[in-house]
Each structure stands twice: as structure tokens, then as C-alpha cells.
Design an enzyme around this catalytic site. Structure first.
Site, PDB file in Angstrom:
ATOM      1  N   ASP A  31     -16.716  11.436  31.433  1.00 30.51           N
ATOM      2  CA  ASP A  31     -17.888  12.182  30.958  1.00 30.51           C
ATOM      3  C   ASP A  31     -18.380  13.157  32.032  1.00 30.51           C
ATOM      4  O   ASP A  31     -18.224  12.912  33.224  1.00 30.51           O
ATOM      5  CB  ASP A  31     -18.990  11.176  30.581  1.00 30.51           C
ATOM      6  CG  ASP A  31     -20.037  11.791  29.657  1.00 30.51           C
ATOM      7  OD1 ASP A  31     -19.827  12.921  29.175  1.00 30.51           O
ATOM      8  OD2 ASP A  31     -21.073  11.140  29.437  1.00 30.51           O
ATOM      9  N   HIS A  90     -13.602  20.894  30.812  1.00 35.67           N
ATOM     10  CA  HIS A  90     -12.577  20.062  30.172  1.00 35.67           C
ATOM     11  C   HIS A  90     -11.205  20.322  30.819  1.00 35.67           C
ATOM     12  O   HIS A  90     -10.429  19.404  31.068  1.00 35.67           O
ATOM     13  CB  HIS A  90     -12.499  20.351  28.670  1.00 35.67           C
ATOM     14  CG  HIS A  90     -13.756  20.004  27.919  1.00 35.67           C
ATOM     15  ND1 HIS A  90     -14.408  18.803  28.074  1.00 35.67           N
ATOM     16  CD2 HIS A  90     -14.479  20.701  27.003  1.00 35.67           C
ATOM     17  CE1 HIS A  90     -15.476  18.773  27.281  1.00 35.67           C
ATOM     18  NE2 HIS A  90     -15.547  19.917  26.624  1.00 35.67           N
ATOM     19  N   LEU A 146       3.562   2.139  33.426  1.00 35.83           N
ATOM     20  CA  LEU A 146       2.122   2.246  33.157  1.00 35.83           C
ATOM     21  C   LEU A 146       1.922   2.412  31.653  1.00 35.83           C
ATOM     22  O   LEU A 146       2.581   3.238  31.026  1.00 35.83           O
ATOM     23  CB  LEU A 146       1.538   3.475  33.883  1.00 35.83           C
ATOM     24  CG  LEU A 146       0.092   3.828  33.535  1.00 35.83           C
ATOM     25  CD1 LEU A 146      -0.866   2.748  34.053  1.00 35.83           C
ATOM     26  CD2 LEU A 146      -0.305   5.185  34.109  1.00 35.83           C
TER      27      LEU A 146
HETATM   28  C1  IPE Z   1     -18.227   9.750  25.352  1.00 36.58           C
HETATM   29  O1  IPE Z   1     -18.833  10.866  25.928  1.00 36.58           O
HETATM   30  C2  IPE Z   1     -16.944  10.144  24.705  1.00 36.58           C
HETATM   31  C3  IPE Z   1     -15.893  10.631  25.611  1.00 36.58           C
HETATM   32  C4  IPE Z   1     -15.935  10.647  26.912  1.00 36.58           C
HETATM   33  C5  IPE Z   1     -14.722  11.109  24.955  1.00 36.58           C
HETATM   34  P1  IPE Z   1     -20.007  11.646  25.174  1.00 36.58           P
HETATM   35  O2  IPE Z   1     -20.485  12.674  26.114  1.00 36.58           O
HETATM   36  O3  IPE Z   1     -19.548  12.095  23.857  1.00 36.58           O
HETATM   37  O4  IPE Z   1     -21.065  10.475  24.964  1.00 36.58           O
HETATM   38  P2  IPE Z   1     -22.627  10.503  24.661  1.00 36.58           P
HETATM   39  O5  IPE Z   1     -22.798  11.321  23.412  1.00 36.58           O
HETATM   40  O6  IPE Z   1     -23.294  11.147  25.831  1.00 36.58           O
HETATM   41  O7  IPE Z   1     -22.999   9.075  24.499  1.00 36.58           O
HETATM   42  C1  IPE Z   2     -16.679  14.516  28.340  1.00 36.99           C
HETATM   43  O1  IPE Z   2     -17.448  15.561  28.821  1.00 36.99           O
HETATM   44  C2  IPE Z   2     -15.522  15.001  27.496  1.00 36.99           C
HETATM   45  C3  IPE Z   2     -15.694  14.780  26.041  1.00 36.99           C
HETATM   46  C4  IPE Z   2     -16.633  14.071  25.486  1.00 36.99           C
HETATM   47  C5  IPE Z   2     -14.716  15.404  25.174  1.00 36.99           C
HETATM   48  P1  IPE Z   2     -18.663  16.139  27.973  1.00 36.99           P
HETATM   49  O2  IPE Z   2     -18.148  17.273  27.149  1.00 36.99           O
HETATM   50  O3  IPE Z   2     -19.347  15.067  27.227  1.00 36.99           O
HETATM   51  O4  IPE Z   2     -19.590  16.691  29.128  1.00 36.99           O
HETATM   52  P2  IPE Z   2     -21.174  16.616  29.208  1.00 36.99           P
HETATM   53  O5  IPE Z   2     -21.567  15.192  28.973  1.00 36.99           O
HETATM   54  O6  IPE Z   2     -21.707  17.529  28.141  1.00 36.99           O
HETATM   55  O7  IPE Z   2     -21.499  17.086  30.596  1.00 36.99           O
HETATM   56 MG    MG Z   3     -20.872  13.816  27.631  1.00 36.66          MG
END
Ligand code: IPE
Ligand code: IPE
Ligand code: MG
Length: 271
Positions: free
Chosen positions: A35, A52, A146
Site C-alpha cells: 500500500d 504503481h 518459491l
Molecule cells: C489494499 O489497499 C489493497 C491492495 C494493496 C491491493 P487499499 O489501498 O485498496 O486499501 P484501503 O482502501 O485503504 O483499505
Molecule cells: C496500493 O497503493 C496499490 C493498490 C491498491 C492497487 P494505493 O494505490 O492504494 O496507494 P495509496 O494508498 O492511494 O497511497
Molecule cells: Mg491504498
């Protein structure tokens, strides 16, 4: 086990951090909620996709580290069911990135002996991304250094619902009797069947929630939450997470006295 404080660890090189790890106390299975990509990009005035894309390098480093340390299973949360609520432009770009990643990494995964598997409602992915998922799954199906599991369009509750639905079919078909249903049997219907439950869950970016990830499997997992954003979570950060994990005392409901670790582990923990 290392008694160094977090600030003392800060001064050590990656090689020194790695040398502090105790092989017998490494997790067998690491799960990761990757995240903070969007925030990483925003901090630099870049579009979210830049975060990303940069995050892929962290995935690569973590796979290599698991391989180097002999950790047999890594499960990463790449796209949740709830992520379908994001703007279409971000979803489309993420799906293209997934496809690009699979194309780019297939050979490297094979070289590293990584078996790639996707879990989640995979059939909801766009056709071309799905085709690459299946292709890399097939190309790596014979490997076992793995186990790399990628959660895509994944939700922990849906996974349990899908498992129960298939189990209900088997009861209806008289393959299973209701009184045979226990935890082990239900576990056999989950998409992670065959993998040990994660020993360690890492979530980056400072959020301290599970966000519908591996709800069944995380029952006794050690949680590691770090403010580091996913694109900054590189080998060094992963080593710090593993060292933190090695300080934990896992009790599984027992008292400290009952644990009575084998002699060799007593020595290591107090070293
Ligand atoms: C959780 O991250 C899902 C992934 C890392 C793929 P999100 O950024 O979507 O989660 P919330 O919405 O903050 O809980
Ligand atoms: C995690 O990073 C990746 C996915 C959920 C696909 P985010 O896209 O949630 O990044 P933030 O949380 O907005 O910083
Ligand atoms: Mg996020």
C-alpha cells in the site's frame, strides 16, 4: 535473537542486517499488503501510476530476498475486489501494468524457480490480462523454489463464500457429509490450499487494517505495520521486518511456560 534497538539497526548495512537473521526463525510464508503507491507519487508531484510502476521494483526485490533466504511462500495483494471502485482510468492502467509485469517478468520468475499463481475472482480481469495470468501460471507450474501467489480481484470474504459454495455442492452430491466438515476440510476449499498460513503479514504506508485480505489464513499471523510507502519498501526494509518478526514470541494460546522451545532455540533467542 538481536537485542539491538531500532536506531542501532538503522546504522547497519544490508549485509549486516541479513547476518543477524536466524535461519530457523524465518517465516515460512510472508503475506504483503502493498500500500501507498498513490501517496508515493503524490509526494513527488507525479501521477498515481508512477507509484504503481515504481512499486514493481519493490516486488522484484522482495521475491529475490525470499529466494536468497529460502523463504518458500510469498503472497502479495495486488488488487482487491474493492479496488474496482476506483476510477476506470486507474483500473485500466493497473490492468495494463499487470499484463506488462507478467510479460516482462516471466523469464525471471522461471530463472528464480518461482511458481506463480493468482488467487481471487480472476475471471473478472480483462481478457488479455487474464490470458497472461494463465500463461505465466502454466509456464511456472513445475517450479517450487518459491510459491508466489498474487491476489487479484481478491476479497477474503468472497474467498470464504466461494469455498462454502463448493463445499455445499459436495454435500449435495454426497461427496462430503455435514459431520465431516471441520477446519481442515474447509481449508481445502480455499484458494491458498496447500500453503501454510502466513507467519508474517506486512502492510506498508501506515494503514493498520486488513482490507479484506486472507481473513481465514491470518488467524494467528504476526502483523508488521510500517509507515514506509510500498515503492520505498526495498530489501533493507524487508530485512528490518524480518528482524522485528524474529523478536516475537508466538504463543498460539498457550502460556509462556508451556512454550518450552528446544534448547538450540533458547540459545539463539538469548544470544
Ligand atoms: C489494499 O489497499 C489493497 C491492495 C494493496 C491491493 P487499499 O489501498 O485498496 O486499501 P484501503 O482502501 O485503504 O483499505
Ligand atoms: C496500493 O497503493 C496499490 C493498490 C491498491 C492497487 P494505493 O494505490 O492504494 O496507494 P495509496 O494508498 O492511494 O497511497
Ligand atoms: Mg491504498
Amino acid at each position: 535473537m538481536t537485542k539491538l534497538t531500532a536506531s542501532e539497526l538503522e546504522h547497519l548495512s544490508e549485509a549486516e542486517l541479513q547476518s543477524l537473521l536466524i535461519p530457523d526463525l524465518l517465516p515460512r510464508h510472508i503475506a504483503v499488503i502493498m500500500d501507498g503507491n498513490g501517496r508515493w507519487a503524490a509526494q513527488r508531484g507525479l501521477p498515481r501510476m508512477a507509484g504503481h510502476t515504481e512499486g514493481i521494483k519493490s516486488v522484484r526485490e522482495l521475491i529475490t530476498l525470499c529466494r536468497d533466504l529460502g523463504i518458500k511462500a510469498l503472497t502479495i495483494y495486488a488488487f482487491s475486489q474493492e479496488n474496482w471502485r476506483r476510477p476506470a482510468s486507474e483500473i485500466n492502467a493497473l490492468m495494463s501494468l499487470l499484463e506488462h509485469y507478467l510479460q516482462m517478468e516471466m523469464e525471471a520468475l522461471i530463472e528464480q524457480g518461482a511458481r506463480f499463481r493468482a488467487i481471487g475472482r480472476i475471471n473478472t480481469l480483462p481478457e488479455s490480462a487474464l490470458a497472461w495470468v494463465r500463461k505465466v501460471e502454466r509456464a511456472t507450474a513445475h517450479l517450487d523454489t518459491l510459491n508466489l501467489t498474487v491476489a487479484l480481484s481478491y476479497g477474503g470474504r468472497s474467498e470464504i463464500v466461494d469455498a462454502v459454495r463448493r463445499l455445499a455442492e459436495d454435500v449435495k452430491d454426497d461427496v462430503v457429509k455435514p459431520d465431516q466438515i471441520d477446519e481442515d476440510l474447509l481449508e481445502g476449499y480455499l484458494s491458498t490450499h496447500g500453503l501454510p498460513d502466513p507467519d508474517l503479514l506486512i502492510r506498508t504506508s501506515g494503514e493498520t487494517r486488513i482490507s479484506n485480505f486472507l481473513l481465514w489464513q491470518l488467524a494467528y499471523t504476526e502483523m508488521y505495520f510500517t509507515p514506509t510507502l510500498w515503492p520505498d519498501f526495498r530489501r533493507r526494509e524487508a530485512l528490518l521486518a524480518l528482524l522485528d518478526y524474529q523478536r516475537r514470541e508466538r504463543r498460539f494460546g498457550q502460556t509462556r511456560d508451556q512454550l518450552d522451545p528446544p534448547d538450540d532455540q533458547v540459545d539463539k533467542r538469548t544470544a
